[in-house]
Motif scaffolding. Structure first.
Motif, PDB file in Angstrom:
ATOM      1  N   ALA A   1      -9.327   8.536   2.675  1.00  0.00           N
ATOM      2  CA  ALA A   1      -7.725   9.035   2.352  1.00  0.00           C
ATOM      3  C   ALA A   1      -6.783   9.843   3.112  1.00  0.00           C
TER       4      ALA A   1
ATOM      5  N   GLN B   1       0.138   5.917   1.112  1.00  0.00           N
ATOM      6  CA  GLN B   1       0.340   6.595   0.536  1.00  0.00           C
ATOM      7  C   GLN B   1      -1.858   7.443   0.987  1.00  0.00           C
TER       8      GLN B   1
ATOM      9  N   ARG C   1       0.236   3.339   9.005  1.00  0.00           N
ATOM     10  CA  ARG C   1       0.893   4.000   8.064  1.00  0.00           C
ATOM     11  C   ARG C   1       2.024   3.342   7.155  1.00  0.00           C
TER      12      ARG C   1
ATOM     13  N   HIS D   1       0.098   1.617   4.592  1.00  0.00           N
ATOM     14  CA  HIS D   1      -0.806   2.721   3.424  1.00  0.00           C
ATOM     15  C   HIS D   1      -0.332   3.822   3.420  1.00  0.00           C
TER      16      HIS D   1
ATOM     17  N   SER E   1     -11.864  10.166  -0.442  1.00  0.00           N
ATOM     18  CA  SER E   1     -11.055  10.666  -0.705  1.00  0.00           C
ATOM     19  C   SER E   1     -11.327  12.096  -0.718  1.00  0.00           C
TER      20      SER E   1
END
Length: 381
Positions: free
Chosen positions: A220, A282, A277, A280, A169
């Motif tokens: 991420a 986030q 997108r 996911h 991340s």
């Protein structure tokens, strides 16, 4: 153009505009960069896996501008991944195979980043391409193999899934450019554009599935470049030289039909990223428009200091575009221009450090990402 063509373009632009509006992106700083891809991104993996260092781009004048010796980078100096690292205040991203094979150093050296990209790599597995009648010239280390290297290395960087999520991340994942060689190997060997176009959905699916797997592991932020305008490359201009002036863009000298093919790949890639997108929301999935970032250099070369001939390679063995398969850059019989910074193309297939610097600046500080990258640490390129 058919109504279907216009309809598709309108649909694509709609998705892009929606992405820009719904996901106003502000990037922070990262602890590391993890790279995948081919020679556009390879910082020395193929170089360190070849004991004989026999390939032309392992020899001078490669690396002459910045490193002053060959490093396995297919340029006279730094690549986009190097400039991104400098922009983020991180060390240059080391090639995975350098420590694994040559130095036998601890993977702790990869805490600030690791690069799995391999020059010559394809998105699709080499065995599949060979079944289709395409030879893979440099390496069998396709995108799936690079992903396996990453998964094998990951437990050494983190002990638990939560630790791995934290590592990933805070990492910027550079996914490519990848897929170019799936097309290059076939097109430069003379395969028809119709046959090569059939590879595009397979390439896109491979890139998309790799991205999805990285997200499942905790990624991420992913920066996913498209393909370059290959119709501008001296290798293609040489292979498909034509007396028909209508095949060329008068403003750039590039071959229209090849650039149209690159655009088709990039359109399909952006549609795939839009789908990811939605699955996911986030995760920051950023499309990097390498195509138009580079095309601007051909459209206004003087503005960027490229006063050499834009259609010619700086380093090569002669010919109208200074690209000669009998004397490639680094081979006996080839020579380099005096000032690579005045040229866009380094060796006919890869760009000069100067061009890569401008492309990076366009990506990080310009309008060449979707969604738009508004900030990425307060540091100049």
């Amino acid at each position: 153009m058919s109504s279907m063509g216009w309809s598709f373009q309108a649909y694509l632009m709609n998705l892009i505009l929606v992405s820009v509006i719904i996901i106003p992106l502000v990037l922070g700083c990262y602890n590391s960069i993890i790279g995948f891809g081919d020679s556009i991104t390879d910082t020395g993996n193929l170089y360190n896996s070849d004991p004989n260092r026999s390939l032309n781009f392992f020899h001078p004048p490669y690396g002459e501008t910045y490193f002053h010796h060959p490093t396995g980078r297919c340029s006279d100096g730094r690549l986009v991944i190097d400039f991104i690292a400098e922009f983020l205040g991180l060390p240059l991203v080391p090639p995975y195979l350098e420590s694994l094979i040559i130095s036998n150093q601890s993977v702790q050296n990869f805490e600030a980043g690791v690069n799995f990209a391999v020059a010559g790599a394809t998105a699709l597995d080499a065995a599949f391409l060979e079944e289709m009648g395409d030879s893979v010239s440099c390496t069998n280390d396709s995108l799936s193999i690079q992903l396996e290297w990453f998964k094998q290395m990951l437990p050494s960087l983190c002990n638990t899934s939560s630790d791995c999520n934290k590592v990933l991340s805070t990492s910027l994942i550079l996914m490519g450019e990848i897929g170019g060689n799936d097309y290059n190997d076939a097109l430069l060997a003379g395969k028809s554009i119709e046959k090569v176009q059939a590879y595009v959905p397979l390439v896109i699916e491979t890139i998309a599935s790799t991205i999805n797997e990285l997200i499942e592991l905790g990624a991420a932020t992913l920066l996913v470049p498209g393909n370059f305008p290959i119709g501008c490359l001296p290798a293609y201009l040489t292979t498909y030289e034509s007396s028909d002036k209508n095949q060329y863009d008068p403003s750039t000298g590039c071959l229209n039909w090849l650039n149209k093919f690159s655009g088709y790949h990039n359109d399909q890639l952006q549609l795939a990223l839009s789908r990811i997108r939605r699955l996911h929301p986030q995760v920051a999935i950023i499309y990097a428009d390498y195509y138009n970032a580079m095309l601007q250099l051909y459209q206004s070369p003087d503005q960027f200091g490229f006063i050499g001939e834009t259609s010619k390679a700086c380093c090569g063995g002669g010919g109208p575009y200074n690209y000669n398969t009998s004397a490639l850059c680094g081979d006996a019989g080839a020579s380099a221009c005096e000032n690579p910074a005045q040229f866009i193309s380094w060796d006919g297939l890869h760009s000069t450090e100067a061009a890569y610097r401008w492309i990076t600046k366009a990506i990080l500080q310009g309008n060449y990402t979707v969604p738009r990258v508004s900030t990425l640490c307060d540091s100049p390129v």
